[in-house]
Design a protein around this motif. Structure first.
Motif, PDB file in Angstrom:
ATOM      1  N   SER A 123       5.004  20.794  38.627  1.00 28.98           N
ATOM      2  CA  SER A 123       5.671  21.975  38.077  1.00 28.98           C
ATOM      3  C   SER A 123       5.144  22.299  36.684  1.00 28.98           C
ATOM      4  O   SER A 123       4.897  23.475  36.355  1.00 28.98           O
ATOM      5  N   ALA A 124       4.953  21.271  35.881  1.00 26.18           N
ATOM      6  CA  ALA A 124       4.426  21.497  34.533  1.00 26.18           C
ATOM      7  C   ALA A 124       2.996  22.020  34.584  1.00 26.18           C
ATOM      8  O   ALA A 124       2.610  22.890  33.784  1.00 26.18           O
ATOM      9  N   GLN A 125       2.223  21.517  35.518  1.00 26.83           N
ATOM     10  CA  GLN A 125       0.848  22.010  35.656  1.00 26.83           C
ATOM     11  C   GLN A 125       0.832  23.467  36.104  1.00 26.83           C
ATOM     12  O   GLN A 125       0.021  24.275  35.619  1.00 26.83           O
ATOM     13  N   ALA A 126       1.743  23.818  37.026  1.00 26.71           N
ATOM     14  CA  ALA A 126       1.819  25.210  37.471  1.00 26.71           C
ATOM     15  C   ALA A 126       2.229  26.129  36.325  1.00 26.71           C
ATOM     16  O   ALA A 126       1.692  27.242  36.163  1.00 26.71           O
ATOM     17  N   ASN A 127       3.183  25.703  35.533  1.00 26.90           N
ATOM     18  CA  ASN A 127       3.598  26.493  34.380  1.00 26.90           C
ATOM     19  C   ASN A 127       2.457  26.666  33.390  1.00 26.90           C
ATOM     20  O   ASN A 127       2.263  27.750  32.807  1.00 26.90           O
ATOM     21  N   ALA A 128       1.670  25.582  33.207  1.00 24.77           N
ATOM     22  CA  ALA A 128       0.521  25.687  32.301  1.00 24.77           C
ATOM     23  C   ALA A 128      -0.509  26.672  32.838  1.00 24.77           C
ATOM     24  O   ALA A 128      -1.104  27.451  32.071  1.00 24.77           O
ATOM     25  N   ALA A 133      -3.028  32.047  32.624  1.00 22.32           N
ATOM     26  CA  ALA A 133      -3.347  33.359  33.198  1.00 22.32           C
ATOM     27  C   ALA A 133      -2.810  34.482  32.313  1.00 22.32           C
ATOM     28  O   ALA A 133      -3.486  35.507  32.090  1.00 22.32           O
ATOM     29  N   GLN A 134      -1.591  34.298  31.793  1.00 23.45           N
ATOM     30  CA  GLN A 134      -1.036  35.305  30.888  1.00 23.45           C
ATOM     31  C   GLN A 134      -1.883  35.432  29.628  1.00 23.45           C
ATOM     32  O   GLN A 134      -2.080  36.537  29.099  1.00 23.45           O
ATOM     33  N   LEU A 135      -2.371  34.309  29.153  1.00 23.66           N
ATOM     34  CA  LEU A 135      -3.212  34.342  27.954  1.00 23.66           C
ATOM     35  C   LEU A 135      -4.508  35.089  28.231  1.00 23.66           C
ATOM     36  O   LEU A 135      -4.975  35.889  27.393  1.00 23.66           O
ATOM     37  N   GLN A 136      -5.089  34.875  29.397  1.00 26.49           N
ATOM     38  CA  GLN A 136      -6.311  35.613  29.738  1.00 26.49           C
ATOM     39  C   GLN A 136      -6.028  37.116  29.862  1.00 26.49           C
ATOM     40  O   GLN A 136      -6.826  37.952  29.418  1.00 26.49           O
ATOM     41  N   GLU A 137      -4.876  37.440  30.485  1.00 28.96           N
ATOM     42  CA  GLU A 137      -4.496  38.848  30.597  1.00 28.96           C
ATOM     43  C   GLU A 137      -4.270  39.459  29.220  1.00 28.96           C
ATOM     44  O   GLU A 137      -4.698  40.602  28.953  1.00 28.96           O
ATOM     45  N   HIS A 196      -1.204  54.281  15.522  1.00 26.09           N
ATOM     46  CA  HIS A 196      -0.447  53.798  16.686  1.00 26.09           C
ATOM     47  C   HIS A 196      -1.220  52.728  17.446  1.00 26.09           C
ATOM     48  O   HIS A 196      -0.682  51.679  17.824  1.00 26.09           O
ATOM     49  N   ASP A 197      -2.494  52.990  17.649  1.00 24.88           N
ATOM     50  CA  ASP A 197      -3.307  52.021  18.390  1.00 24.88           C
ATOM     51  C   ASP A 197      -3.549  50.751  17.572  1.00 24.88           C
ATOM     52  O   ASP A 197      -3.661  49.649  18.148  1.00 24.88           O
ATOM     53  N   LEU A 198      -3.625  50.886  16.251  1.00 20.73           N
ATOM     54  CA  LEU A 198      -3.751  49.678  15.410  1.00 20.73           C
ATOM     55  C   LEU A 198      -2.497  48.813  15.519  1.00 20.73           C
ATOM     56  O   LEU A 198      -2.577  47.587  15.591  1.00 20.73           O
ATOM     57  N   ALA A 199      -1.340  49.470  15.528  1.00 21.48           N
ATOM     58  CA  ALA A 199      -0.093  48.713  15.697  1.00 21.48           C
ATOM     59  C   ALA A 199      -0.049  48.033  17.048  1.00 21.48           C
ATOM     60  O   ALA A 199       0.407  46.874  17.184  1.00 21.48           O
ATOM     61  N   ALA A 200      -0.512  48.744  18.099  1.00 26.42           N
ATOM     62  CA  ALA A 200      -0.545  48.145  19.431  1.00 26.42           C
ATOM     63  C   ALA A 200      -1.495  46.951  19.464  1.00 26.42           C
ATOM     64  O   ALA A 200      -1.219  45.932  20.118  1.00 26.42           O
ATOM     65  N   LEU A 201      -2.621  47.061  18.729  1.00 28.84           N
ATOM     66  CA  LEU A 201      -3.573  45.942  18.660  1.00 28.84           C
ATOM     67  C   LEU A 201      -2.951  44.741  17.958  1.00 28.84           C
ATOM     68  O   LEU A 201      -3.104  43.591  18.407  1.00 28.84           O
ATOM     69  N   ASP A 202      -2.238  45.007  16.855  1.00 28.02           N
ATOM     70  CA  ASP A 202      -1.571  43.890  16.147  1.00 28.02           C
ATOM     71  C   ASP A 202      -0.528  43.220  17.032  1.00 28.02           C
ATOM     72  O   ASP A 202      -0.401  41.993  17.058  1.00 28.02           O
ATOM     73  N   ALA A 203       0.223  44.034  17.796  1.00 25.43           N
ATOM     74  CA  ALA A 203       1.230  43.470  18.693  1.00 25.43           C
ATOM     75  C   ALA A 203       0.577  42.631  19.793  1.00 25.43           C
ATOM     76  O   ALA A 203       1.078  41.554  20.161  1.00 25.43           O
ATOM     77  N   ALA A 204      -0.538  43.127  20.311  1.00 20.96           N
ATOM     78  CA  ALA A 204      -1.238  42.388  21.366  1.00 20.96           C
ATOM     79  C   ALA A 204      -1.769  41.065  20.830  1.00 20.96           C
ATOM     80  O   ALA A 204      -1.707  40.019  21.512  1.00 20.96           O
ATOM     81  N   ARG A 205      -2.303  41.100  19.609  1.00 17.18           N
ATOM     82  CA  ARG A 205      -2.810  39.853  19.022  1.00 17.18           C
ATOM     83  C   ARG A 205      -1.660  38.878  18.722  1.00 17.18           C
ATOM     84  O   ARG A 205      -1.808  37.666  18.906  1.00 17.18           O
ATOM     85  N   ALA A 206      -0.527  39.396  18.265  1.00 15.57           N
ATOM     86  CA  ALA A 206       0.620  38.536  17.995  1.00 15.57           C
ATOM     87  C   ALA A 206       1.124  37.878  19.285  1.00 15.57           C
ATOM     88  O   ALA A 206       1.439  36.680  19.316  1.00 15.57           O
ATOM     89  N   HIS A 207       1.189  38.658  20.357  1.00 18.72           N
ATOM     90  CA  HIS A 207       1.621  38.097  21.639  1.00 18.72           C
ATOM     91  C   HIS A 207       0.607  37.082  22.159  1.00 18.72           C
ATOM     92  O   HIS A 207       0.978  36.092  22.814  1.00 18.72           O
ATOM     93  N   GLN A 214       2.597  28.765  23.692  1.00 21.13           N
ATOM     94  CA  GLN A 214       3.166  28.373  24.978  1.00 21.13           C
ATOM     95  C   GLN A 214       2.192  27.510  25.785  1.00 21.13           C
ATOM     96  O   GLN A 214       2.612  26.601  26.509  1.00 21.13           O
ATOM     97  N   GLU A 215       0.912  27.822  25.647  1.00 14.02           N
ATOM     98  CA  GLU A 215      -0.091  27.009  26.341  1.00 14.02           C
ATOM     99  C   GLU A 215      -0.082  25.568  25.818  1.00 14.02           C
ATOM    100  O   GLU A 215      -0.156  24.602  26.595  1.00 14.02           O
ATOM    101  N   GLN A 216       0.015  25.418  24.489  1.00 12.02           N
ATOM    102  CA  GLN A 216       0.096  24.082  23.911  1.00 12.02           C
ATOM    103  C   GLN A 216       1.368  23.360  24.358  1.00 12.02           C
ATOM    104  O   GLN A 216       1.346  22.162  24.667  1.00 12.02           O
ATOM    105  N   GLN A 217       2.481  24.101  24.407  1.00 10.63           N
ATOM    106  CA  GLN A 217       3.722  23.510  24.886  1.00 10.63           C
ATOM    107  C   GLN A 217       3.602  23.087  26.344  1.00 10.63           C
ATOM    108  O   GLN A 217       4.107  22.025  26.750  1.00 10.63           O
ATOM    109  N   ALA A 218       2.927  23.923  27.142  1.00 10.01           N
ATOM    110  CA  ALA A 218       2.743  23.584  28.554  1.00 10.01           C
ATOM    111  C   ALA A 218       1.892  22.320  28.707  1.00 10.01           C
ATOM    112  O   ALA A 218       2.173  21.464  29.561  1.00 10.01           O
TER     113      ALA A 218
END
Length: 379
Positions: A123-128, A133-137, A196-207, A214-218
């Motif tokens: 389960s932990a491996q699946a979560n990781a 995958a989310q990080l790649q996306e 607007h797009d700069l703010a979206a870029l900052d948000a994407a980088r923050a996420h 989360q990857e490290q936690q996984a």
């Protein structure tokens, strides 16, 4: 004058010899007693000298004690987990070899724990993998936002150039004010889109940073679950108890079906390697050194004579390690000769190793020097 006949000399009277009846002894004369006295005194003095020679002369080259016993490094067999005993492969006084399986505990609870730990790892491996995958996306979204910002910057630059051109035309009357105002409005609109797009870029980088955390936690969760799996597998391995030493089983207190707890002594294994613990008086240790020759006599086998060597001398008397050691500073001091344990190892006990057991009383003689050859009969 009358002549009288001469008297003839009479012969000596015969000696009478009186013979004692059979079974009756006639006391000897005092002269016979006086002749025998030196012989008796000499024999008695010789006997006393021989006894003194036998008792005291060997003390010049050896020290002895009967405060000694056979000892061994006894191994206690104890479980590390709680369970019912399902199989017992030994009995009283059984011979075991190092690594032999001696006790089996019920493994079912521990097998279930292993399965659960294994599922947690998966389960932990699946979560990781999901976080990965989310990080790649998110990395793709960051790249997309960066492209949008780059496009907006190009549009803003073009709009700014148009604004400068129409401003110049409007100033010299070649262009209309309306076109100039339109160009100014376009620059403001393009800059707003860029922001607007700069703010979206900052948000994407923050996420993206959140996903990396989360990857490290996984990964940490995987390691924790793998450790739990290893512990479960280790606990499962504890259900099979093996002999840690070659020897004989003694003091067995476990039977099939008993519920055992961690640390509970199931039985002991007396190893085949034995030694002697001899408690010598401190006044006897003046010439004792490791490596000196020792003769050993076991009380249970009076005719058995074994050879050994002094291995080591304990750093401290027996009373020093007692439960209540003496405290001489209290004023109630009485000087008592202390005893010091001396470890003696066997040279080659041979078959006697299977006869003698820990706890048997022995007599140990340490040879601090080699006796003269002409006195070897005293050894």
């Amino acid at each position: 004058m009358n002549d009288q006949p001469a008297l003839k000399e009479l012969p000596p009277a015969p000696t009478l010899r009186v013979e004692a009846p059979p079974g009756v002894k006639i006391p000897s004369s005092p002269e016979a007693h006086s002749r025998r006295r030196p012989i008796v005194i000499g024999a008695l003095a010789f006997g006393i000298a021989a006894v003194c020679l036998y008792l005291f002369l060997p003390g010049f080259w050896r020290v002895s004690t009967d405060d000694a016993f056979v000892n061994a490094h006894v191994v206690l067999i104890v479980p590390k987990v709680s369970a019912y005993v399902s199989k017992l492969h030994v009995d009283d006084n059984s011979k075991v070899t190092r690594g032999d399986l001696v006790v089996e505990l019920d493994p079912r609870d521990f097998e279930v724990a292993v399965d659960m730990a294994n599922a947690d790892v998966k389960s932990a491996q699946a979560n990781a993998e999901n976080v990965k995958a989310q990080l790649q996306e998110q990395q793709a979204l960051v790249a997309e936002s960066q492209s949008a910002v780059d496009g907006d910057q190009a549009i803003v630059d073009f709009a700014q150039q148009q604004f400068e051109r129409f401003k110049s035309l409007a100033s010299n009357g070649s262009g209309t004010v309306e076109r100039f105002q339109q160009a100014e409005s376009d620059v403001a609109e393009r800059r707003a889109t860029l922001q607007h797009d700069l703010a979206a870029l900052d948000a994407a980088r923050a996420h993206q940073g959140v996903l990396k955390t989360q990857e490290q936690q996984a990964k940490a969760t995987i390691e924790r679950q793998q450790a739990a799996l290893a512990q479960a597998q280790l606990n499962l391995s504890y259900t099979k108890i093996r002999a840690f030493e070659t020897g004989s089983v003694t003091n067995k207190t476990v039977e099939v079906g008993n519920y055992v707890q961690p640390g509970q002594v199931l039985f002991s294994i007396v190893p085949d390697t034995l030694y002697i613990t001899a408690n010598y008086k401190e006044t006897q240790l003046t010439g004792v050194r490791p490596g000196q020759r020792v003769t050993i006599r076991v009380d249970a086998f009076p005719e058995l004579r074994l050879q050994g060597r002094v291995d080591s001398i304990q750093r401290g008397t027996g009373s020093q390690f007692a439960l209540l050691p003496p405290e001489n500073a209290t004023g109630n001091f009485v000087k008592v000769v202390q005893r010091v344990p001396v470890k003696i190892t066997f040279d080659d006990p041979g078959q006697a190793l299977h006869w003698i057991s820990p706890g048997m009383s022995v007599e140990a003689r340490i040879y601090t020097a080699d006796p003269p050859a002409w006195l070897s009969f005293l050894d």
